[in-house]
Design an enzyme around this catalytic site. Structure first.
Site, PDB file in Angstrom:
ATOM      1  N   GLY A  59     -16.952   4.760   2.383  1.00 35.34           N
ATOM      2  CA  GLY A  59     -18.145   4.338   1.781  1.00 35.34           C
ATOM      3  C   GLY A  59     -19.369   5.117   1.482  1.00 35.34           C
ATOM      4  O   GLY A  59     -19.298   6.442   1.984  1.00 35.34           O
ATOM      5  N   CYS A  86     -13.010   8.346   6.519  1.00 36.49           N
ATOM      6  CA  CYS A  86     -14.035   8.609   6.005  1.00 36.49           C
ATOM      7  C   CYS A  86     -15.313   8.312   6.594  1.00 36.49           C
ATOM      8  O   CYS A  86     -15.530   8.225   7.809  1.00 36.49           O
ATOM      9  CB  CYS A  86     -14.211   8.730   4.666  1.00 36.49           C
ATOM     10  SG  CYS A  86     -15.425   9.598   3.605  1.00 36.49           S
ATOM     11  N   TYR A  87     -16.109   7.269   5.927  1.00 35.19           N
ATOM     12  CA  TYR A  87     -17.167   6.606   6.581  1.00 35.19           C
ATOM     13  C   TYR A  87     -16.722   5.751   7.534  1.00 35.19           C
ATOM     14  O   TYR A  87     -17.304   5.702   8.812  1.00 35.19           O
ATOM     15  CB  TYR A  87     -17.972   5.737   5.460  1.00 35.19           C
ATOM     16  CG  TYR A  87     -19.155   5.023   5.934  1.00 35.19           C
ATOM     17  CD1 TYR A  87     -20.392   5.488   6.149  1.00 35.19           C
ATOM     18  CD2 TYR A  87     -18.962   3.578   6.365  1.00 35.19           C
ATOM     19  CE1 TYR A  87     -21.499   4.869   6.547  1.00 35.19           C
ATOM     20  CE2 TYR A  87     -20.026   2.784   6.699  1.00 35.19           C
ATOM     21  CZ  TYR A  87     -21.429   3.560   6.730  1.00 35.19           C
ATOM     22  OH  TYR A  87     -22.365   2.906   7.190  1.00 35.19           O
ATOM     23  N   HIS A 173      -9.427  11.579   2.913  1.00 37.41           N
ATOM     24  CA  HIS A 173      -8.983  10.377   2.373  1.00 37.41           C
ATOM     25  C   HIS A 173      -7.305  10.400   2.303  1.00 37.41           C
ATOM     26  O   HIS A 173      -6.689  11.166   1.443  1.00 37.41           O
ATOM     27  CB  HIS A 173      -9.565  10.146   0.939  1.00 37.41           C
ATOM     28  CG  HIS A 173     -10.918   9.781   1.099  1.00 37.41           C
ATOM     29  ND1 HIS A 173     -11.405   8.345   1.168  1.00 37.41           N
ATOM     30  CD2 HIS A 173     -11.885  10.534   1.063  1.00 37.41           C
ATOM     31  CE1 HIS A 173     -12.566   8.272   1.149  1.00 37.41           C
ATOM     32  NE2 HIS A 173     -12.896   9.609   1.131  1.00 37.41           N
ATOM     33  N   GLU A 175      -5.397   8.217   1.613  1.00 39.33           N
ATOM     34  CA  GLU A 175      -4.668   7.400   0.441  1.00 39.33           C
ATOM     35  C   GLU A 175      -4.798   7.944  -1.014  1.00 39.33           C
ATOM     36  O   GLU A 175      -4.103   7.442  -1.815  1.00 39.33           O
ATOM     37  CB  GLU A 175      -5.765   6.020   0.329  1.00 39.33           C
ATOM     38  CG  GLU A 175      -6.981   6.098  -0.163  1.00 39.33           C
ATOM     39  CD  GLU A 175      -8.012   6.706   0.831  1.00 39.33           C
ATOM     40  OE1 GLU A 175      -9.167   6.562   0.541  1.00 39.33           O
ATOM     41  OE2 GLU A 175      -7.721   6.884   1.928  1.00 39.33           O
ATOM     42  N   GLY A 229       1.541 -12.516 -21.465  1.00 39.20           N
ATOM     43  CA  GLY A 229       1.423 -11.143 -20.818  1.00 39.20           C
ATOM     44  C   GLY A 229       2.377 -11.309 -19.668  1.00 39.20           C
ATOM     45  O   GLY A 229       2.744 -12.537 -19.424  1.00 39.20           O
ATOM     46  N   VAL A 230       2.659 -10.147 -18.948  1.00 43.15           N
ATOM     47  CA  VAL A 230       3.347 -10.279 -17.665  1.00 43.15           C
ATOM     48  C   VAL A 230       2.855 -11.112 -16.859  1.00 43.15           C
ATOM     49  O   VAL A 230       3.617 -12.017 -15.773  1.00 43.15           O
ATOM     50  CB  VAL A 230       3.669  -8.874 -17.151  1.00 43.15           C
ATOM     51  CG1 VAL A 230       2.388  -8.194 -16.677  1.00 43.15           C
ATOM     52  CG2 VAL A 230       4.592  -8.846 -16.256  1.00 43.15           C
ATOM     53  N   ASP A 231       1.527 -11.114 -16.486  1.00 43.16           N
ATOM     54  CA  ASP A 231       1.031 -11.862 -15.202  1.00 43.16           C
ATOM     55  C   ASP A 231       1.314 -13.445 -15.495  1.00 43.16           C
ATOM     56  O   ASP A 231       1.717 -14.137 -14.399  1.00 43.16           O
ATOM     57  CB  ASP A 231      -0.667 -11.782 -15.239  1.00 43.16           C
ATOM     58  CG  ASP A 231      -0.970 -10.462 -15.040  1.00 43.16           C
ATOM     59  OD1 ASP A 231      -0.062  -9.392 -14.609  1.00 43.16           O
ATOM     60  OD2 ASP A 231      -1.958  -9.941 -15.527  1.00 43.16           O
ATOM     61  N   SER A 232       0.857 -14.060 -16.572  1.00 44.31           N
ATOM     62  CA  SER A 232       1.264 -15.559 -16.607  1.00 44.31           C
ATOM     63  C   SER A 232       2.788 -15.883 -16.800  1.00 44.31           C
ATOM     64  O   SER A 232       2.884 -16.901 -16.474  1.00 44.31           O
ATOM     65  CB  SER A 232       0.302 -16.025 -17.759  1.00 44.31           C
ATOM     66  OG  SER A 232       0.705 -15.208 -19.068  1.00 44.31           O
ATOM     67  N   LYS A 376      -0.733  -5.243 -10.100  1.00 40.81           N
ATOM     68  CA  LYS A 376       0.169  -5.243 -11.187  1.00 40.81           C
ATOM     69  C   LYS A 376       1.474  -4.843 -11.191  1.00 40.81           C
ATOM     70  O   LYS A 376       2.254  -5.592 -11.474  1.00 40.81           O
ATOM     71  CB  LYS A 376      -0.651  -4.732 -12.442  1.00 40.81           C
ATOM     72  CG  LYS A 376       0.285  -4.524 -13.839  1.00 40.81           C
ATOM     73  CD  LYS A 376       0.477  -5.777 -14.300  1.00 40.81           C
ATOM     74  CE  LYS A 376      -0.886  -6.234 -15.177  1.00 40.81           C
ATOM     75  NZ  LYS A 376      -1.119  -7.245 -15.831  1.00 40.81           N
TER      76      LYS A 376
END
Length: 521
Positions: A59, A86-87, A173, A175, A229-232, A376
């Site tokens: 943060g 970190c924070y 970090h 990640e 699209g792929v999501d729907s 995604k």
């Protein structure tokens, strides 16, 4: 999506971090379910989620400043293994009796940590390893009972742990990709420090989601907002597995799609799934609603409103004289949509996604959003698990508001046609170069109210510019501009300026996200 207890859950406590979403993604890459929660959530509410572990994010604040976010009261008394980054590392140290100070020398970017005591997180890893730092404050004294495991010349406590109580912290970090052994450090916390099981898989996600949808919808009817699209598409395929013919997909041709896309949606998706498809031609309606509108937030909200009204009308048409109404609306909302629209974590509203922040308050449907917890890449993997064809699963993301938010200025029929032609050329050349899988998304943006002087056919032109925005990303939360080969860019530029009469200039956007977003609006 509710989390089945066959999965372990890790809560990522967000202190306003740039990388909170990335931490959550990395946890999922370790096959452990993760969920982001705000630092203001009471400890009792966190415990009610039955977390196997808690991660405290980074943060921008200083822990000793008035008003800085702190850990909820009682967090460190829950008996849940906790990892501060970190924070979050500094929050843990201060809360448990350590000391946090400000340094005259900051560490931003690449650094090298020296492992002084391997402990749990560094066991078997190199004594010196490259990491990514982003801080000026540092832990100068670890709390009593902690083993200091790593440090740098600037940061004496770059790593610490109290294995008996299940507390771990690092100043860097893990990640980010720049921390060479970051994923191994994260795995060691999850598996060894917290005892998490790597059970979060696409098979389990599909099974759990289908069961959850079936239980929620029951014998009632639903419609799905299908954009192509792929999501729907994945949301629709998943819900169809759950409730079969109770689902009708509604495809709204709002006139804001790319060239040939409406025909492709009708042909490809129905062929792949056999789903009931109801097509609504609403082009004139959307153009009329958007006439003269230039503000991007206004565009999104107008499109969201029109979508819902069209769905309500479509639902009535689907029901006809039946006494059984359509009660549920299925949407392909993803986790990044929720986060950017200010939902879920107390995050700032970056932009309203038409299917999240743009929905009206008097919505008549009950929403079903089976992908709301997913990123995604997880949705693509789920689509493959459900057997959808690659042409749908790997289609580049396209925003629900369509080309309306790729026209900077008011939307009208002529501008849409200009943009469609330019966009089609860019996509054709990307495919021809074999780069479709290398590019996350490739918006082409029309600067409709901008004019530039050009020379075409030995004559002066005063045409419109378009912006090419090819980006690479893993999850749309962060992105970098794609380094397309010069010859591909040259081919795209030459074809657009030769074939689209209104355009005389092509530029490339080389802004990363952050500070920019992928779409311009």
């Amino acid at each position: 999506m509710a989390v089945d207890q066959s999965f372990d859950t890790v809560l990522v406590v967000d202190f306003g971090a740039q990388y909170a979403q990335l931490i959550a993604r990395r946890v999922r890459e370790c096959h452990v379910y993760s969920e982001i929660v705000p630092s203001t959530m009471p400890a009792a509410e966190m415990l009610a989620k039955r977390p196997k572990a808690i991660i405290l994010s980074g943060g921008p604040s200083s822990v000793y400043e008035e008003g800085a976010p702190i850990a909820p009261d009682g967090l460190f008394d829950l008996g849940v293994p906790t990892f501060g980054i970190c924070y979050g590392h500094q929050v843990m140290a201060q809360a448990l009796g350590g000391t946090v100070e400000n340094s005259d020398v900051a560490e931003y970017g690449a650094a090298t940590v020296t492992v002084t005591a391997p402990g749990t997180l560094f066991a078997g890893l190199p004594a010196e390893q490259p990491v990514w730092m982003s801080h000026r404050d540092f832990v100068s004294r670890a709390p009593e009972g902690f083993l200091v495991t790593a440090g740098t010349g600037v940061t004496p406590v770059a790593g610490m742990e109290d294995r008996e109580r299940g507390f771990y912290g690092v100043q860097f970090h893990p990640e980010v990709l720049h921390t060479e052994h970051g994923m191994e450090i994260l795995r060691r916390f999850l598996y060894e420090g917290a005892g998490c099981r790597p059970a979060w898989t696409m098979v389990n996600i599909a099974e759990e989601s289908i069961d959850a949808v079936r239980a929620r919808v029951g014998a009632k009817r639903a419609i799905c907002a299908l954009s192509g699209g792929v999501d729907s598409a994945v949301a629709a395929a998943l819900v169809q597995r759950a409730i079969g013919d109770q689902l009708t997909c509604v495809f709204v041709d709002h006139g804001l799609l790319r060239k040939g896309e409406a025909e492709q949606v009708e042909k490809d998706f129905v062929a792949a799934t056999g789903v009931n498809l109801h097509v609504v031609d609403a082009q004139e309606r959307f153009l009329a609603a958007l006439e003269g509108v230039t503000d991007p937030e206004a565009k999104r909200k107008i499109i969201g409103r029109e979508f819902i009204e069209v769905f309500e009308e479509a639902a009535r048409a689907i029901v006809g004289d039946s006494a059984e109404p359509v009660e549920f609306l299925v949407q392909g909302t993803l986790y990044p949509d929720v986060v950017e629209s200010g939902g879920g974590t107390g995050a700032a509203n970056i932009k309203s996604h038409h299917n999240v922040g743009g929905l009206p308050e008097d919505l008549r449907f009950t929403l079903v959003e089976p992908l709301r917890s997913l990123f995604k890449d997880e949705v693509r993997a789920l689509g493959e698990q459900l057997g959808l064809p690659a042409e749908i699963v790997w289609r580049q993301p396209f925003p629900g508001p369509g080309l309306a938010i790729r026209i900077i200025g008011a939307v009208d029929r002529d501008r849409l046609e200009v943009l469609r032609d330019a966009d089609a050329i860019a996509r054709e050349e990307l495919t021809r170069a074999g780069l479709d899988r290398d590019i996350w998304q490739f918006p082409v943006v029309l600067l409709a109210d901008v004019r530039s002087v050009g020379v075409q056919g030995d004559g002066r032109t005063y045409g419109q510019p378009v912006v090419l925005r090819p980006v690479t990303s893993e999850d749309a939360m962060t992105a970098d501009w794609a380094r397309l080969p010069y010859e591909v860019l040259q081919k795209i530029s030459t074809r657009i300026t030769n074939e689209v009469r209104e355009i005389n200039r092509v530029v490339v956007d080389i802004t990363s996200k952050p500070p920019g977003t992928i779409e311009w609006e």
